[in-house]
Structures are given as structure tokens and as C-alpha cells.
Design a protein around this motif. Structure first.
Motif, PDB file in Angstrom:
ATOM      1  N   GLU A 149      -2.103  -4.972  -2.157  1.00 30.48           N
ATOM      2  CA  GLU A 149      -2.328  -6.366  -2.533  1.00 30.48           C
ATOM      3  C   GLU A 149      -1.664  -7.347  -1.584  1.00 30.48           C
ATOM      4  OE1 GLU A 149      -1.264  -7.130  -6.559  1.00 30.48           O
ATOM      5  OE2 GLU A 149      -2.431  -5.466  -7.336  1.00 30.48           O
ATOM      6  N   VAL A 150      -0.440  -7.097  -1.178  1.00 30.28           N
ATOM      7  CA  VAL A 150       0.319  -8.058  -0.387  1.00 30.28           C
ATOM      8  C   VAL A 150       0.449  -7.542   1.039  1.00 30.28           C
ATOM      9  CG1 VAL A 150       2.523  -9.259  -0.170  1.00 30.28           C
ATOM     10  CG2 VAL A 150       1.622  -8.720  -2.435  1.00 30.28           C
ATOM     11  N   TRP A 151      -0.038  -8.315   1.995  1.00 26.97           N
ATOM     12  CA  TRP A 151       0.044  -7.935   3.400  1.00 26.97           C
ATOM     13  C   TRP A 151       1.278  -8.542   4.027  1.00 26.97           C
ATOM     14  CZ3 TRP A 151      -2.728  -4.435   6.019  1.00 26.97           C
ATOM     15  CH2 TRP A 151      -3.880  -3.947   5.402  1.00 26.97           C
ATOM     16  N   GLY A 152       1.923  -7.785   4.901  1.00 26.76           N
ATOM     17  CA  GLY A 152       3.106  -8.263   5.602  1.00 26.76           C
ATOM     18  C   GLY A 152       3.069  -7.849   7.055  1.00 26.76           C
ATOM     19  N   ARG A 153       3.975  -8.429   7.825  1.00 25.97           N
ATOM     20  CA  ARG A 153       4.057  -8.124   9.252  1.00 25.97           C
ATOM     21  C   ARG A 153       5.513  -8.228   9.676  1.00 25.97           C
ATOM     22  NH1 ARG A 153       0.906 -10.674  14.334  1.00 25.97           N
ATOM     23  NH2 ARG A 153       2.648 -10.598  15.759  1.00 25.97           N
ATOM     24  N   LYS A 154       5.963  -7.245  10.449  1.00 26.18           N
ATOM     25  CA  LYS A 154       7.326  -7.246  10.984  1.00 26.18           C
ATOM     26  C   LYS A 154       7.233  -7.273  12.500  1.00 26.18           C
ATOM     27  CE  LYS A 154      11.756  -6.713  11.279  1.00 26.18           C
ATOM     28  NZ  LYS A 154      12.582  -7.871  11.221  1.00 26.18           N
ATOM     29  N   ASP A 155       7.654  -8.377  13.108  1.00 23.56           N
ATOM     30  CA  ASP A 155       7.683  -8.465  14.562  1.00 23.56           C
ATOM     31  C   ASP A 155       8.807  -7.598  15.099  1.00 23.56           C
ATOM     32  OD1 ASP A 155       5.582 -10.266  14.648  1.00 23.56           O
ATOM     33  OD2 ASP A 155       6.901 -12.005  14.459  1.00 23.56           O
ATOM     34  N   LEU A 156       8.530  -6.875  16.171  1.00 20.85           N
ATOM     35  CA  LEU A 156       9.528  -5.999  16.795  1.00 20.85           C
ATOM     36  C   LEU A 156      10.157  -6.738  17.960  1.00 20.85           C
ATOM     37  CD1 LEU A 156       7.428  -2.737  16.778  1.00 20.85           C
ATOM     38  CD2 LEU A 156       9.166  -3.425  15.150  1.00 20.85           C
ATOM     39  N   ILE A 157      11.413  -7.076  17.817  1.00 24.57           N
ATOM     40  CA  ILE A 157      12.144  -7.807  18.850  1.00 24.57           C
ATOM     41  C   ILE A 157      13.237  -6.897  19.388  1.00 24.57           C
ATOM     42  CG2 ILE A 157      13.547  -9.827  19.367  1.00 24.57           C
ATOM     43  CD1 ILE A 157      12.116 -11.179  16.950  1.00 24.57           C
ATOM     44  N   VAL A 158      13.191  -6.646  20.689  1.00 18.64           N
ATOM     45  CA  VAL A 158      14.167  -5.778  21.331  1.00 18.64           C
ATOM     46  C   VAL A 158      15.070  -6.647  22.196  1.00 18.64           C
ATOM     47  CG1 VAL A 158      14.474  -3.838  22.901  1.00 18.64           C
ATOM     48  CG2 VAL A 158      12.545  -3.866  21.338  1.00 18.64           C
ATOM     49  N   LYS A 159      16.369  -6.505  21.997  1.00 17.04           N
ATOM     50  CA  LYS A 159      17.314  -7.269  22.796  1.00 17.04           C
ATOM     51  C   LYS A 159      17.351  -6.702  24.218  1.00 17.04           C
ATOM     52  CE  LYS A 159      22.017  -8.974  22.938  1.00 17.04           C
ATOM     53  NZ  LYS A 159      23.332  -8.963  22.342  1.00 17.04           N
ATOM     54  N   GLN A 160      17.169  -7.578  25.202  1.00 14.16           N
ATOM     55  CA  GLN A 160      17.157  -7.141  26.587  1.00 14.16           C
ATOM     56  C   GLN A 160      18.564  -7.171  27.161  1.00 14.16           C
ATOM     57  OE1 GLN A 160      14.299 -10.213  27.567  1.00 14.16           O
ATOM     58  NE2 GLN A 160      12.908  -8.631  28.290  1.00 14.16           N
ATOM     59  N   LYS A 161      18.807  -6.289  28.131  1.00 11.94           N
ATOM     60  CA  LYS A 161      20.118  -6.228  28.777  1.00 11.94           C
ATOM     61  C   LYS A 161      20.204  -7.297  29.855  1.00 11.94           C
ATOM     62  CE  LYS A 161      20.931  -1.337  28.060  1.00 11.94           C
ATOM     63  NZ  LYS A 161      21.176  -0.052  28.715  1.00 11.94           N
ATOM     64  N   ARG A 162      21.357  -7.921  29.929  1.00  7.92           N
ATOM     65  CA  ARG A 162      21.590  -8.940  30.951  1.00  7.92           C
ATOM     66  C   ARG A 162      21.918  -8.260  32.270  1.00  7.92           C
ATOM     67  NH1 ARG A 162      25.390 -13.812  31.194  1.00  7.92           N
ATOM     68  NH2 ARG A 162      24.664 -14.731  33.133  1.00  7.92           N
ATOM     69  N   LEU A 163      21.426  -8.832  33.372  1.00  6.22           N
ATOM     70  CA  LEU A 163      21.658  -8.277  34.706  1.00  6.22           C
ATOM     71  C   LEU A 163      22.877  -8.926  35.345  1.00  6.22           C
ATOM     72  CD1 LEU A 163      17.981  -8.242  35.995  1.00  6.22           C
ATOM     73  CD2 LEU A 163      19.291  -6.335  35.084  1.00  6.22           C
ATOM     74  N   PHE A 164      23.724  -8.094  35.983  1.00  3.79           N
ATOM     75  CA  PHE A 164      24.928  -8.568  36.660  1.00  3.79           C
ATOM     76  C   PHE A 164      25.082  -7.969  38.048  1.00  3.79           C
ATOM     77  CE2 PHE A 164      26.123  -9.020  32.170  1.00  3.79           C
ATOM     78  CZ  PHE A 164      26.534 -10.344  32.160  1.00  3.79           C
ATOM     79  N   ALA A 165      24.051  -7.355  38.611  1.00  7.29           N
ATOM     80  CA  ALA A 165      24.183  -6.605  39.854  1.00  7.29           C
ATOM     81  C   ALA A 165      24.410  -7.503  41.071  1.00  7.29           C
ATOM     82  CB  ALA A 165      22.962  -5.725  40.079  1.00  7.29           C
ATOM     83  N   THR A 166      23.741  -8.641  41.137  1.00  5.15           N
ATOM     84  CA  THR A 166      23.863  -9.515  42.315  1.00  5.15           C
ATOM     85  C   THR A 166      24.427 -10.869  41.910  1.00  5.15           C
ATOM     86  OG1 THR A 166      21.641 -10.446  42.072  1.00  5.15           O
ATOM     87  CG2 THR A 166      21.838  -8.394  43.352  1.00  5.15           C
TER      88      THR A 166
END
Length: 123
Positions: A56-73
Motif C-alpha cells: 500500500e505505501v511506497w517509499g524510497r531510500k536514497d543511497l548517499i556515500v560519504k566520499q574521502k577527501r584528497l590530501f595528496a597534492t
């Protein structure tokens, strides 16, 4: 599931998503595996999971992945730069043949079978 196929090439027949029926008790956690089959080559990016409660009830879960910050340069350190998120991206390739290898090495310590992703040291 969002597709990276060009809009002119994408249709509902490009991907088959297998539905699963699941019954959970309150406050229960369970790991599930989602299955899909792609009929065309290209890139797929999983953005969200849709679900229906009690048919009866439709739902949606967005998948959010935390990205790694770059520090190489120095540029990475001075600007807010993140690595590209690839864990929910899938490259769909054409069918590939199986690999069969034979070795012409005569030794009693040489293994008779080697499995996929297995490493063995041969003297």
C-alpha cells in the motif's frame, strides 16, 4: 536505479530488477542482497532503493556515500577535493570467455589446481 545510458537508448527493458518479499519484526536488522540483470552494455549507478510496505505505501531510500577527501597534492589541500564515488557504479560489459591455462612445469611441489584469486608460491 538510475542508468548512465543515453536517454534515447534507455528503456524499461534495459534492466531487470528482481523483487524480493521480506518480512521483518520491529527493530530487526537484516542484510539483503539486491539482484538485477542488465540487457545492454554501459554504466549503471545505483542512486536509491524503492520499497513498498504492505502493498500500500511506497517509499524510497536514497543511497548517499560519504566520499574521502584528497590530501595528496597542494591543490588537493587548498581546495575541497574529493575522490570520485565508485562503489555504487557498475560497468556492464559484454559476455567474456572463460580463461583456461595450462602449465608446462614439472615439479612435485607445483599445485595441481589453483582457484580464482588464489595465490601460491612455486619454488
Amino acid at each position: 536505479i538510475q542508468s548512465a545510458y543515453p536517454e534515447s537508448e534507455y528503456d524499461e527493458k534495459s534492466i531487470k530488477v528482481y523483487q524480493q518479499d521480506l518480512l521483518l519484526d520491529p527493530k530487526t536488522k537484516k542484510r539483503i542482497t539486491l539482484n538485477l540483470f542488465a540487457y545492454k552494455q554501459g554504466f549503471l549507478k545505483v542512486r536509491a532503493v524503492g520499497f513498498c510496505l504492505c502493498k500500500e505505501v511506497w517509499g524510497r531510500k536514497d543511497l548517499i556515500v560519504k566520499q574521502k577527501r584528497l590530501f595528496a597534492t597542494k591543490q588537493h589541500k587548498t581546495n575541497l577535493m574529493y575522490e570520485p564515488e565508485r562503489c555504487l557504479s557498475i560497468k556492464v560489459c559484454s559476455e567474456m570467455p572463460l580463461l583456461r591455462a595450462s602449465f608446462n612445469y614439472q615439479s612435485s611441489s607445483f599445485p595441481s589446481t589453483i582457484y580464482q584469486n588464489e595465490l601460491k608460491m612455486v619454488p
